[in-house]
Design a protein around this motif. Sequence first.
Motif, PDB file in Angstrom:
ATOM      1  N   LYS A  54       0.848  -1.189   0.000  1.00  0.00           N
ATOM      2  CA  LYS A  54       0.000   0.000   0.000  1.00  0.00           C
ATOM      3  C   LYS A  54       0.886   1.242   0.000  1.00  0.00           C
ATOM      4  N   HIS A  55       0.401   2.318  -0.614  1.00  0.00           N
ATOM      5  CA  HIS A  55       1.228   3.513  -0.820  1.00  0.00           C
ATOM      6  C   HIS A  55       1.840   4.031   0.477  1.00  0.00           C
ATOM      7  N   LYS A  56       1.060   4.062   1.554  1.00  0.00           N
ATOM      8  CA  LYS A  56       1.571   4.641   2.807  1.00  0.00           C
ATOM      9  C   LYS A  56       2.686   3.802   3.423  1.00  0.00           C
ATOM     10  N   LYS A  57       2.820   2.548   2.999  1.00  0.00           N
ATOM     11  CA  LYS A  57       3.869   1.684   3.532  1.00  0.00           C
ATOM     12  C   LYS A  57       5.088   1.599   2.607  1.00  0.00           C
ATOM     13  N   GLN A  58       5.010   2.251   1.447  1.00  0.00           N
ATOM     14  CA  GLN A  58       6.101   2.180   0.489  1.00  0.00           C
ATOM     15  C   GLN A  58       7.233   3.118   0.891  1.00  0.00           C
ATOM     16  N   SER A  59       8.452   2.616   0.796  1.00  0.00           N
ATOM     17  CA  SER A  59       9.616   3.465   1.006  1.00  0.00           C
ATOM     18  C   SER A  59       9.831   4.320  -0.245  1.00  0.00           C
ATOM     19  N   PHE A  60      10.711   5.291  -0.132  1.00  0.00           N
ATOM     20  CA  PHE A  60      11.034   6.110  -1.305  1.00  0.00           C
ATOM     21  C   PHE A  60      11.598   5.239  -2.420  1.00  0.00           C
ATOM     22  N   LEU A  61      12.435   4.252  -2.058  1.00  0.00           N
ATOM     23  CA  LEU A  61      13.027   3.373  -3.067  1.00  0.00           C
ATOM     24  C   LEU A  61      11.948   2.563  -3.783  1.00  0.00           C
ATOM     25  N   GLU A  62      10.974   2.058  -3.034  1.00  0.00           N
ATOM     26  CA  GLU A  62       9.895   1.292  -3.664  1.00  0.00           C
ATOM     27  C   GLU A  62       9.079   2.163  -4.606  1.00  0.00           C
ATOM     28  N   ARG A  63       8.778   3.389  -4.196  1.00  0.00           N
ATOM     29  CA  ARG A  63       8.018   4.286  -5.073  1.00  0.00           C
ATOM     30  C   ARG A  63       8.804   4.592  -6.335  1.00  0.00           C
ATOM     31  N   LEU A  64      10.117   4.768  -6.190  1.00  0.00           N
ATOM     32  CA  LEU A  64      10.964   5.037  -7.351  1.00  0.00           C
ATOM     33  C   LEU A  64      11.005   3.827  -8.279  1.00  0.00           C
ATOM     34  N   LEU A  65      11.192   2.643  -7.702  1.00  0.00           N
ATOM     35  CA  LEU A  65      11.249   1.419  -8.510  1.00  0.00           C
ATOM     36  C   LEU A  65       9.931   1.180  -9.250  1.00  0.00           C
ATOM     37  N   LEU A  66       8.823   1.455  -8.582  1.00  0.00           N
ATOM     38  CA  LEU A  66       7.520   1.292  -9.227  1.00  0.00           C
ATOM     39  C   LEU A  66       7.360   2.270 -10.391  1.00  0.00           C
ATOM     40  N   TRP A  67       7.786   3.520 -10.178  1.00  0.00           N
ATOM     41  CA  TRP A  67       7.676   4.505 -11.257  1.00  0.00           C
ATOM     42  C   TRP A  67       8.533   4.091 -12.443  1.00  0.00           C
ATOM     43  N   VAL A  68       9.747   3.664 -12.175  1.00  0.00           N
ATOM     44  CA  VAL A  68      10.648   3.220 -13.245  1.00  0.00           C
ATOM     45  C   VAL A  68      10.057   2.006 -13.950  1.00  0.00           C
ATOM     46  N   ARG A  69       9.605   1.019 -13.167  1.00  0.00           N
ATOM     47  CA  ARG A  69       9.002  -0.187 -13.735  1.00  0.00           C
ATOM     48  C   ARG A  69       7.795   0.158 -14.598  1.00  0.00           C
ATOM     49  N   GLY A  70       6.955   1.076 -14.115  1.00  0.00           N
ATOM     50  CA  GLY A  70       5.719   1.379 -14.812  1.00  0.00           C
ATOM     51  C   GLY A  70       5.879   2.237 -16.047  1.00  0.00           C
ATOM     52  N   ASN A  71       6.887   3.125 -16.065  1.00  0.00           N
ATOM     53  CA  ASN A  71       6.955   4.120 -17.137  1.00  0.00           C
ATOM     54  C   ASN A  71       8.143   3.973 -18.085  1.00  0.00           C
ATOM     55  N   LEU A  72       9.219   3.360 -17.635  1.00  0.00           N
ATOM     56  CA  LEU A  72      10.367   3.170 -18.520  1.00  0.00           C
ATOM     57  C   LEU A  72      10.376   1.790 -19.162  1.00  0.00           C
ATOM     58  N   PHE A  73       9.540   0.890 -18.635  1.00  0.00           N
ATOM     59  CA  PHE A  73       9.502  -0.470 -19.180  1.00  0.00           C
ATOM     60  C   PHE A  73       8.060  -0.856 -19.485  1.00  0.00           C
ATOM     61  N   VAL A  74       7.576  -0.340 -20.618  1.00  0.00           N
ATOM     62  CA  VAL A  74       6.225  -0.629 -21.075  1.00  0.00           C
ATOM     63  C   VAL A  74       6.316  -1.659 -22.201  1.00  0.00           C
ATOM     64  N   PRO A  75       5.613  -2.808 -22.089  1.00  0.00           N
ATOM     65  CA  PRO A  75       4.572  -3.095 -21.100  1.00  0.00           C
ATOM     66  C   PRO A  75       5.082  -3.661 -19.775  1.00  0.00           C
ATOM     67  N   ASP A  76       6.341  -4.114 -19.734  1.00  0.00           N
ATOM     68  CA  ASP A  76       6.861  -4.690 -18.492  1.00  0.00           C
ATOM     69  C   ASP A  76       8.374  -4.779 -18.587  1.00  0.00           C
ATOM     70  N   ALA A  77       8.978  -5.246 -17.515  1.00  0.00           N
ATOM     71  CA  ALA A  77      10.439  -5.247 -17.415  1.00  0.00           C
ATOM     72  C   ALA A  77      11.110  -6.313 -18.264  1.00  0.00           C
ATOM     73  N   ARG A  78      10.343  -7.099 -19.006  1.00  0.00           N
ATOM     74  CA  ARG A  78      10.944  -8.107 -19.901  1.00  0.00           C
ATOM     75  C   ARG A  78      10.971  -7.636 -21.364  1.00  0.00           C
TER      76      ARG A  78
END
Length: 428
Positions: free
Chosen positions: A93-117
Amino acid sequence: MDKVLIICYYWPPAGGPGVQRWLKFIKYLPENGIEPIVYIPDNASYPIIDESLVAEVPKALRIIKQRIFEPYGLASLFSKKKTTRISSGVIQKHKKQSFLERLLLWVRGNLFVPDARKLWIKPSVRRLSQLIVEEQIKTVITTGPPHSVHLIGLALKSKFDIKWIADFRDPWTSIGYHKKLKLTKASQKKHKQLELKVLNTADAIITTSKTTKQEFRQLTEKPIEVITNGYDGEWKTPTLDEKFTISHIGSLLTDRNPAVLWSVLQELCNENPAFKASLQIQLIGVVGDGVAASLAKNKLQDYVTDWGYVSHDEVLQLQRKSQVLLLLEIDTKETRGIIPGKLFEYFNARRPILAIGPANWEAGLMVATSNAGNNFTVNDSNAIKTVLLNWFEAYQNGELKSQSVAIDQYSRRVLTKKLAKTISWVSS
């Protein structure tokens, strides 16, 4: 036999439900006149490993491998735990995410479309283009997620006169965790565009649920077949647990926490000494922090056996010995079409199933119509309590069993026959 190229990411020694579907299809396809050739990554970063599944790979199967570069490998240098959690689809959940997790999610979601593979697409197209020519392959099947696999099929379809079937084990843009990836509007648009292109370029679509078929029918006029997941192996009479075991198989993340069930179990323990003395809760798989906290809140922690991840063979044994099997889903509209792969092995275990999920949940309705157990929403506490008391009384009398009917349709051999027919009419 007709050759069919099957492109998939998850393959033994990967563990989890994503592996089972095509591992079992491939086992039975030769019986139906089809020779599968499997294409997989050579060095994938699987979040779960189950070495026992390697023994189930047919010895005569031809497997083609291609190295894959996955950014999760680099990200794990910062935090292996957080990277593994994200790569396996576990999003805090967002309130439990660290800064690193939020960053990794943003990178995963926006730099690797549709996914990290996605970096596997171009080398795969090069490798498979040669294979298609040399082997004169006429039919290609892709199975996702990851949906990058479908983009390999899309590229091959544009280059060759082949038939392409896209198998969706889960939805694409409508799946629940998509909203948690911190997608920009541009990334959301890109996902939608890719989804539409795949759905309208493939010669046929396969989904695992009727709900996903209905969603896709709004996006494409291409043929869509529903071929569910299933179970394999013959049922054998087990020696049941002496305790009144209620077992959940698979990841039990915080969003799926059955707070209503824990509350009901606490009431039953307080009101019924025999129930209290007999209860055992078995959790087999990853358990979210919120689930553990909820169990403690209801003073149930002493009744819990947390197995963690165990091999598939052990899973089968545990569920067949259990008195009651627990099937859960997040209570949202988006999850109504999710049919967990474990449901079919639950059917084959022939133990009563307690299903708790959203209203009109397709999996829960399957439990009810198969007479394999009972289906409830999170608002049905009184009904859940009544059923558990009835089952407990039957357990005390040695009479607790499933009354399931019509589950043979979900055997892997029967489902593979349906798949073979789909391949035949698409290829003709």
